[in-house]
Structure formats: structure tokens, C-alpha cells
Design a protein around this motif. Structure first.
Motif, mmCIF file in Angstrom:
data_model
loop_
_atom_site.group_PDB
_atom_site.id
_atom_site.type_symbol
_atom_site.label_atom_id
_atom_site.label_comp_id
_atom_site.label_asym_id
_atom_site.label_seq_id
_atom_site.Cartn_x
_atom_site.Cartn_y
_atom_site.Cartn_z
ATOM 1 N N ARG A 170 -11.575 -18.403 -3.453
ATOM 2 C CA ARG A 170 -11.331 -17.086 -4.042
ATOM 3 C C ARG A 170 -10.185 -16.348 -3.357
ATOM 4 N NH1 ARG A 170 -14.964 -13.000 -3.994
ATOM 5 N NH2 ARG A 170 -16.271 -13.793 -2.310
ATOM 6 N N THR A 171 -9.621 -16.904 -2.312
ATOM 7 C CA THR A 171 -8.547 -16.245 -1.582
ATOM 8 C C THR A 171 -7.246 -16.358 -2.366
ATOM 9 O OG1 THR A 171 -9.639 -16.918 0.479
ATOM 10 C CG2 THR A 171 -7.416 -16.023 0.644
ATOM 11 N N ARG A 172 -6.600 -15.222 -2.597
ATOM 12 C CA ARG A 172 -5.393 -15.190 -3.425
ATOM 13 C C ARG A 172 -4.153 -14.686 -2.685
ATOM 14 N NH1 ARG A 172 -8.104 -18.005 -5.879
ATOM 15 N NH2 ARG A 172 -9.070 -17.748 -7.940
ATOM 16 N N ALA A 173 -4.347 -13.976 -1.571
ATOM 17 C CA ALA A 173 -3.193 -13.368 -0.898
ATOM 18 C C ALA A 173 -3.515 -13.126 0.564
ATOM 19 C CB ALA A 173 -2.807 -12.053 -1.581
ATOM 20 N N ILE A 174 -2.453 -12.957 1.340
ATOM 21 C CA ILE A 174 -2.579 -12.567 2.743
ATOM 22 C C ILE A 174 -1.609 -11.421 3.016
ATOM 23 C CG2 ILE A 174 -0.932 -14.390 3.451
ATOM 24 C CD1 ILE A 174 -2.424 -14.435 6.167
ATOM 25 N N VAL A 175 -2.100 -10.392 3.699
ATOM 26 C CA VAL A 175 -1.273 -9.258 4.108
ATOM 27 C C VAL A 175 -0.771 -9.518 5.526
ATOM 28 C CG1 VAL A 175 -1.215 -6.780 4.577
ATOM 29 C CG2 VAL A 175 -2.574 -7.657 2.653
ATOM 30 N N VAL A 176 0.529 -9.382 5.722
ATOM 31 C CA VAL A 176 1.112 -9.482 7.064
ATOM 32 C C VAL A 176 1.922 -8.220 7.323
ATOM 33 C CG1 VAL A 176 1.158 -11.996 7.014
ATOM 34 C CG2 VAL A 176 3.168 -10.732 6.275
ATOM 35 N N ASN A 177 2.070 -7.865 8.594
ATOM 36 C CA ASN A 177 2.733 -6.611 8.966
ATOM 37 C C ASN A 177 3.435 -6.793 10.303
ATOM 38 O OD1 ASN A 177 1.557 -3.406 10.188
ATOM 39 N ND2 ASN A 177 3.498 -3.868 9.209
ATOM 40 N N PHE A 178 4.756 -7.026 10.232
ATOM 41 C CA PHE A 178 5.565 -7.201 11.441
ATOM 42 C C PHE A 178 6.861 -6.411 11.280
ATOM 43 C CE2 PHE A 178 3.579 -11.480 10.655
ATOM 44 C CZ PHE A 178 2.500 -11.299 11.499
ATOM 45 N N PRO A 179 7.223 -5.541 12.248
ATOM 46 C CA PRO A 179 6.427 -5.103 13.393
ATOM 47 C C PRO A 179 5.125 -4.455 12.932
ATOM 48 C CG PRO A 179 8.700 -4.356 13.599
ATOM 49 C CD PRO A 179 8.530 -4.866 12.209
ATOM 50 N N GLY A 180 4.080 -4.673 13.713
ATOM 51 C CA GLY A 180 2.758 -4.273 13.276
ATOM 52 C C GLY A 180 2.367 -2.876 13.690
ATOM 53 N N ASN A 181 1.440 -2.336 12.939
ATOM 54 C CA ASN A 181 0.759 -1.081 13.264
ATOM 55 C C ASN A 181 -0.722 -1.427 13.395
ATOM 56 O OD1 ASN A 181 -0.242 1.524 13.443
ATOM 57 N ND2 ASN A 181 0.251 2.087 11.344
ATOM 58 N N PRO A 182 -1.332 -1.259 14.601
ATOM 59 C CA PRO A 182 -0.938 -0.344 15.671
ATOM 60 C C PRO A 182 -0.214 -0.956 16.872
ATOM 61 C CG PRO A 182 -3.197 -1.011 16.028
ATOM 62 C CD PRO A 182 -2.739 -1.716 14.773
ATOM 63 N N ALA A 183 -0.092 -2.291 16.942
ATOM 64 C CA ALA A 183 0.328 -2.913 18.195
ATOM 65 C C ALA A 183 1.838 -3.055 18.336
ATOM 66 C CB ALA A 183 -0.333 -4.294 18.343
ATOM 67 N N GLY A 184 2.587 -2.945 17.236
ATOM 68 C CA GLY A 184 4.030 -3.151 17.328
ATOM 69 C C GLY A 184 4.397 -4.582 17.633
#
Length: 398
Positions: A170-184
Motif C-alpha cells: 500500500r506504500t505509494r510515496a516517501i517524503v524527504v526533507n534536506f536540509p531537514g527540519n528540525p535537525a538541519g
């Protein structure tokens, strides 16, 4: 209105039927209290203390006076999208045509648009922990199923072995965040390559939150769209880079023909972004490089100031590679981060964001915003460090 949002229950008045588990923001809880408190030192919100470039403000007024106050294409005005294509090519090293870019009323609606376009009710989306809490608002409102993947300390990079255990049919997507919040955090190329290969293997969309793409203290950050442009939706914002948080202007870049599909959704959500705002954004792109460089140097200096101050008190903290946040370890207090943040605000008038707002992995941290002034940062961190050296002073009042 669809039945999932508003419907008539038998024999009763109309009522809202949104799910009960829509999250509230742990950051906003602190913010709302701090706003009512005289003399609070504000370190909780990622709000640059710089004004927008004067040329950006002038461009807004000039566009409005010139009659640019009408509906535009829901894509956004062509000159802005052409300039955004140039920016994405030169800064993010990704080729996108103007037809593969949509202008949005901020980064948050861009993320909501990405969720709405790629996922259906009951689908699973992999979400980072710790991660920006507002991902969950859009995900849960759309009746999606968030599956949290850990970004373990001290590096706050994804653990690929855990990701493999979490993915399901059922997995359709992945969210990534770089530079990240909260760790940078900014993982090395090898980690980004592995993430992209994981998405290929499991046929996942990559929803890449890149709103801090130009607030980077290392040489570069690799966008997943460089490696997998055919399956990456990149979400950007003018808010952080150009100190335009309240203007609500962002943009989304993704491959054709999926961009056309998202544009059709955008037509029904916001029709078009305010025309004077778009001309202001165009000016920010044309004239903003000196301001970006100046603000970045301020953030870098504040980061180093904060690290040196906390190190002088022997307070553990995470050194960010990007964005403008600092995670401070409060585990010596034995308190949950929300309790600690509330007591710190009540007793010392210092507002910090509780780590629990970003997920279970950071409940023994608080997040400090380096977007605050150096004066507030020095005063607030000194109080925080002194409290952490004597945590009994912050014990809840009876």
C-alpha cells in the motif's frame, strides 16, 4: 461537498466529519502562549527577523498600481515560471520546463497538492521522524496512512534497512526533507542515491521538501530530482530563502504530464495565486542573490555563536548543516520536551519548540530558531543553558 467532509447525520443538524486525529502543532501551542506574554524571548518559530528586499516590496506595489490585479493562469504567470526554471537549473541542478512548474500560495499548499495528486484514501506514505509536523495535517485530512521512518541521532539520516521493513504493497510515496527540519541534516550523496534506488525498487513517488534549499552551510545539497526526475515532486518556497514567510508564495516542480494533472487540481483549490505576489517573486529571483548570501552569513554566524555558547556550558546539541535550527539535548532534566518547553516559557519567558512536535525521536530535545536576532539568541540560550545546568529549578510548580 463530499460526504467525507460534511454530511447530514440522521435526525440531527449538519456537522463536520473530519477525522478526530487531525494533529495540532506543538510549535503553535508555545507560539500562542508567547504571543500573549510580555517580554518573551522568541526562539520557537522559524521566522527570519529580516525584512524582504525593498525591491520585492516595490515590485508588489508597482504591479498592483499597473493593473496586475486579475486572475492569472492557475500555473502562474509565464515570466515567473521561466525564471523558476532558470533557478531550478542553476541552484538545484535539475532541468524543468516552465510547463513542469506550478506556482502555489506557499510551500504547505504545494505539499498538500503533491499528496492529493499522488495518493488516494488508504494509501501509505513514508514520513520522516523527526520531521516537520505539518506534513501530518495534509496526510490525515486526505485519509492517508502515514508510516514513520526514523532519522536516528546523531546524524539524523535515514536508516535504509528500517525503510525496507516498513514498506508494504500500500506504500505509494516517501517524503524527504534536506536540509531537514528540525535537525538541519544533509545526508551524503551515497545516502540520497540509496533512497532513490529504494524508491525505484518499490515504485514510489519521492515528495522532496526543499524549502531550505539555499540555506546550506556545506558545499551543496543533492536533490533527488537530479537522480530520479521522473518520480520526484520537488516543493519549494520563497518564505525562508527570501524572508517572505507571510507572503505565502511557493512552487512545485515535477515531470510532465503529471504537472498538468496537479494544475487541474490547483484550479479547484486556489484558482490562481495573487498576481502582484507573483511579480514580487519574479523580482526576488532577479535581484535576490546578494540578500540570500548576506542572510546566510548571519545564520552561519548565529549557528556558530549558539554552538560555542552551549559548548561553554557543556550542553550537548546537534550541529546543523543547513536550515536555521538547532536541536538542544535536554535529557539531563528527565522531563518530556513539551513539559520542559511550557515550564521554560512560564518561569523564564523563553519560548522554544518542543522536540516532541517533530516526532518521538526528538522528545529529549528542544529546537532553537537561528532566525531570531543575535541578541535574543544569546540571551535566550544563556538562560536555557543555566536552567539545564540546574534543571531542578524548572521543576513543575505544585
Amino acid at each position: 461537498m463530499t460526504e467525507s467532509f460534511l454530511h447530514q447525520e440522521r435526525g440531527t443538524s449538519v456537522y463536520w466529519a473530519q477525522p478526530d486525529n487531525l494533529p495540532t502543532s506543538g510549535i503553535r501551542e508555545i507560539l500562542d502562549i508567547a504571543l500573549q506574554m510580555s517580554g518573551a524571548i522568541r526562539l520557537e518559530t522559524g521566522e527570519p527577523n529580516f525584512p524582504p528586499d525593498p525591491a520585492v516590496i516595490d515590485a508588489f506595489y508597482e504591479a498592483a498600481r499597473a493593473g496586475h490585479n486579475r486572475y492569472t493562469s492557475s500555473w502562474g504567470i509565464l515570466p515567473l515560471r521561466e525564471a523558476l526554471a532558470d533557478k531550478i537549473r542553476s541552484v538545484n541542478h535539475v532541468i524543468r520546463s516552465p510547463e513542469e512548474i506550478l506556482v502555489t500560495p506557499g510551500g504547505s499548499p504545494g505539499l498538500f497538492l503533491a499528496f492529493l495528486g499522488t495518493l488516494g484514501a488508504g494509501d501509505q506514505v513514508l514520513v520522516p521522524n523527526p520531521g516537520w509536523p505539518d506534513y501530518l495535517g495534509g496526510i490525515r485530512a486526505l485519509h492517508l496512512d502515514p508510516i514513520f521512518y526514523p532519522l536516528p541521532a546523531p546524524q539524523f539520516w535515514p536508516d535504509l534497512s528500517v525503510l525496507e521493513e516498513l514498506v508494504t504493497p500500500r506504500t505509494r510515496a516517501i517524503v524527504v526533507n534536506f536540509p531537514g527540519n528540525p535537525a538541519g541534516s544533509i545526508p551524503p550523496r551515497t545516502v540520497i542515491e540509496a533512497l532513490v534506488e529504494f524508491a525505484h525498487t518499490h515504485d514510489l513517488w519521492i515528495i522532496s521538501d526543499e524549502v531550505y534549499d539555499q540555506i546550506v552551510y556545506t558545499d551543496t545539497v543533492l536533490s533527488p530530482a537530479q537522480l530520479a526526475p521522473e518520480r520526484t515532486i520537488s516543493v519549494y518556497s520563497f518564505s525562508k530563502t527570501y524572508a517572505m514567510t507571510g507572503w505565502r508564495l511557493g512552487y512545485v516542480a515535477l515531470p510532465w504530464p503529471y504537472s498538468e494533472s496537479l494544475n487541474r487540481i490547483a484550479m479547484g483549490l486556489w484558482s490562481s495565486v495573487a498576481e502582484p505576489l507573483q511579480y514580487a517573486g519574479l523580482t526576488a529571483l532577479k535581484t535576490g542573490s546578494p540578500g540570500i548570501t548576506t542572510r546566510l552569513e548571519h545564520y552561519r554566524r548565529r549557528r556558530d555563536l549558539a554552538l560555542n555558547l552551549l559548548n561553554s556550558y557543556q550542553i550537548p546539541c546537534h550541529r546543523p548543516d543547513g536550515a536555521f535550527y538547532l536541536l538542544v539535548d535536554i535529557s539531563r532534566t528527565g522531563m518530556r520536551s513539551r513539559d520542559f518547553a511550557l515550564q521554560l516559557l512560564e518561569q523564564e519567558k523563553v519560548a522554544v519548540a518542543p522536540g516532541s512536535a517533530f516526532g518521538s525521536m526528538t522528545d529529549h530535545y528542544v529546537r532553537i530558531s537561528l532566525a531570531s536576532s543575535e541578541e535574543d539568541l544569546t540571551q535566550g540560550l544563556t538562560i536555557l543553558a543555566q536552567v539545564l545546568q540546574n534543571p531542578i529549578s524548572l521543576a513543575p510548580r505544585r
